[in-house]
Write an enzyme that holds these catalytic residues in place. Structure first.
Site, short mmCIF file in Angstrom:
data_model
loop_
_atom_site.label_atom_id
_atom_site.label_comp_id
_atom_site.label_asym_id
_atom_site.label_seq_id
_atom_site.Cartn_x
_atom_site.Cartn_y
_atom_site.Cartn_z
CD GLU A 202 -3.06 -1.15 2.14
OE1 GLU A 202 -2.88 -0.57 3.22
OE2 GLU A 202 -4.14 -1.70 1.85
CD GLU A 391 -3.82 -6.13 2.32
OE1 GLU A 391 -4.67 -5.47 2.94
OE2 GLU A 391 -2.60 -5.92 2.42
C1 BGP Z 1 -4.51 -3.12 4.76
C2 BGP Z 1 -3.14 -3.59 5.20
C3 BGP Z 1 -3.11 -4.85 5.97
C4 BGP Z 1 -4.35 -5.15 6.77
C5 BGP Z 1 -5.65 -4.69 6.16
C6 BGP Z 1 -6.83 -4.72 7.09
O1 BGP Z 1 -4.53 -1.74 4.72
O2 BGP Z 1 -2.27 -3.77 4.10
O3 BGP Z 1 -1.89 -4.91 6.66
O4 BGP Z 1 -4.21 -5.07 8.10
O5 BGP Z 1 -5.56 -3.42 5.61
O6 BGP Z 1 -6.82 -3.60 7.92
P1 BGP Z 1 -7.04 -3.68 9.45
O7 BGP Z 1 -6.03 -4.64 9.95
O8 BGP Z 1 -6.81 -2.30 9.97
O9 BGP Z 1 -8.43 -4.16 9.65
#
Ligand code: BGP
Length: 494
Positions: A202, A391
């Site tokens: 990201e 993701e």
């Molecule tokens: C993205 C990231 C991840 C992950 C995901 C979910 O932004 O790349 O590392 O954690 O989001 O977010 P969160 O863990 O805040 O629910």
């Protein structure tokens, strides 16, 4: 019925700092994630620091631009504080069991990240840490046993802490050769075992959470522009190194993306959405398109930002653009200039106002059944390069029943809608999609809140927000559902 291609890479995704643990074992050095405390939906995570002159300790907000440290203060691990990354869900000691579970689901791919500080404990070391290289070597061998193709991120929300302290993180150009050395080391070591790589997770979070995205300790607009530029050049050099070392290797860009909607048809709202989208597209225009877009250069001029660029930088960006574009997408965001008519939005950092047509989970993240088809078409039309969804998923406070089962029908519903939208993009629109890795396939800690409670996995891990629990693994209902999806090649989503 037309469905996903035969070689489609089905799988799941994780990140070292949220999953691996063993933060000070096997010669690993501390990284920026290791100084971030736990938070919650209502309480922000903090970066702890120490004053080098007075010894005083304190903290600043970890997510967002506030991670700006007072004079003489450096980010540090403070005794007695709880840092979720230190044990996380202990993949380090459970990798065999976890990869076996992925094999049981029929995974074709597994996205994980290498912890840079496990390979170069200080970031600027010349020689790598052998124990670190050996650990991932065992992990990749284990993947091969089940026919699982690893997809490896080089820097997922972590930078060796020493680079943040000594150089101010990616603000400094000196990080480029350190990263190049790291990339070359792992490309050489894992040649023949790892084909797919991503550079920075990201990368567009540099604008939003610069300490997390690049260990930046002084987030002025000038420093953010410079830090992003250094990561672009480092990524291009990684593409070059990968191609030189093994012509089979492919290096992708990784972007946080979500479709953006205007709340009303007022042209002012459309313009707002256009400008918001440019903030994200800037990163893929450079890394995938190979050039700085005019709208960003004009913005820098307006804001008095003078980018320092070395002679070959622009040539490198153009010549070694990413082989494919990977992205995260959890939902969509909505924006308006008519704030008085809108309810405040919640959710992740890219969000705007509440979309009245969508539902949200307990953390305010909206679920949008059409987001993947829209995202895939938008990105494919813009770049004409292969895409990879690395993701997607939904965080939920799952409940472990007495008999060890976990009934996560809400997750199955969310994934069913999302996979169907993704199938439409391939079958109706002809988008070239390499694979799909559901986020947090084995429960891990949340990046945004540092909680355990916000779970994404097909596999439940017994651990709570205070760090208690046996770390035992259990299969959720979605585990069996995803297994069926993969074995039917995405035909059976019921
Ligand atoms: C993205 C990231 C991840 C992950 C995901 C979910 O932004 O790349 O590392 O954690 O989001 O977010 P969160 O863990 O805040 O629910």
């Amino acid at each position: 019925m037309k469905t996903f291609p035969k070689d489609f890479l089905w799988g799941g995704a994780t990140a070292a700092n949220q999953y691996e643990g063993a933060w000070d074992e096997g010669g690993k050095g501390p990284n920026t994630a290791d100084v971030i405390t736990a938070g919650s939906h209502t309480k922000a995570r903090q970066v702890t620091y120490k004053n080098l002159v007075t010894g005083e300790i304190g903290s600043v907000k970890g997510f967002g631009k506030e991670a700006n440290f007072p004079d003489n203060c450096v980010p540090a691990v403070i005794e007695g504080e709880y840092y979720p990354s230190h044990i996380a869900t202990d993949f380090y000691h459970h990798y065999k069991e976890d990869i076996a579970l992925m094999g049981e689901m029929g995974f074709k791919t597994f996205r994980l990240s290498i912890s840079w500080a496990r390979i170069f404990p200080n970031g600027d070391d010349i020689e790598p840490n052998k124990a670190g290289l050996e650990f991932y070597d065992k992990v990749f061998d284990e993947c091969r046993k089940y026919g699982i193709e690893p997809l490896v991120t080089l820097s997922h929300y972590e930078t060796p802490l020493n680079l943040a302290i000594k150089y101010g993180g990616w603000t400094s150009r000196e990080c480029i050769p350190f990263f190049e050395n790291y990339a070359q080391t792992v490309f050489n070591y894992y040649k023949g075992k790892v084909k797919y790589w991503l550079t920075f997770n990201e990368i567009n979070f540099m604008d939003l959470a610069p300490f997390i995205a690049g260990g930046v300790t002084d987030p002025s607009p000038q420093n953010l522009a410079q830090a992003a530029h250094h990561q672009f050049v480092a990524s291009a050099l990684a593409v070059k190194a990968a191609h030189d070392i093994d012509s089979e290797m492919k290096v992708g860009q990784m972007l946080a993306y979500q479709p953006m909607y205007a709340l009303t048809c007022d042209p002012a709202d459309q313009l707002l959405v256009m400008e918001k989208a440019q903030q994200t597209f800037f990163y893929s225009d450079v890394q995938v398109g190979g050039k700085y877009p005019a709208y960003r250069l004009e913005k820098y001029k307006r804001e008095g930002i003078e980018l320092k660029v070395a002679e070959d930088d622009m040539m490198l960006l153009e010549k070694y653009s990413a082989d494919f574009l990977s992205f995260s997408c959890y939902g969509s965001s909505t924006f308006t200039t008519h704030d008085e008519d809108a309810d405040a939005g919640e959710g992740n950092i890219l969000s705007g106002v509440k979309n009245p047509y969508l539902q949200t989970n307990a953390w305010g993240w909206g679920t949008d059944p059409a987001c993947l088809r829209i995202a895939l078409n938008t990105l494919y039309d813009r770049y004409h390069k292969p895409l990879w969804i690395v993701e997607n998923g939904i965080g939920w406070a799952d409940k472990l029943e007495e008999d060890g089962s976990i009934h996560d029908s809400y997750r199955i519903d969310y994934l069913r809608q999302n996979l169907s939208s993704m199938r439409d993009a391939i079958c109706i629109d002809g988008v070239e999609l390499m694979g799909y890795t559901m986020w947090g396939c084995v429960d891990l800690i949340s990046a945004g809140t540092g909680e355990m409670k916000k779970r994404y996995g097909f596999v439940y891990v017994d651990r709570d927000d205070e760090g208690n629990g046996s770390l035992d693994r259990s299969r959720k209902d979605s585990f069996y559902w995803y297994k069926k999806v993969i074995s039917s090649q995405g035909r059976d989503l019921d």
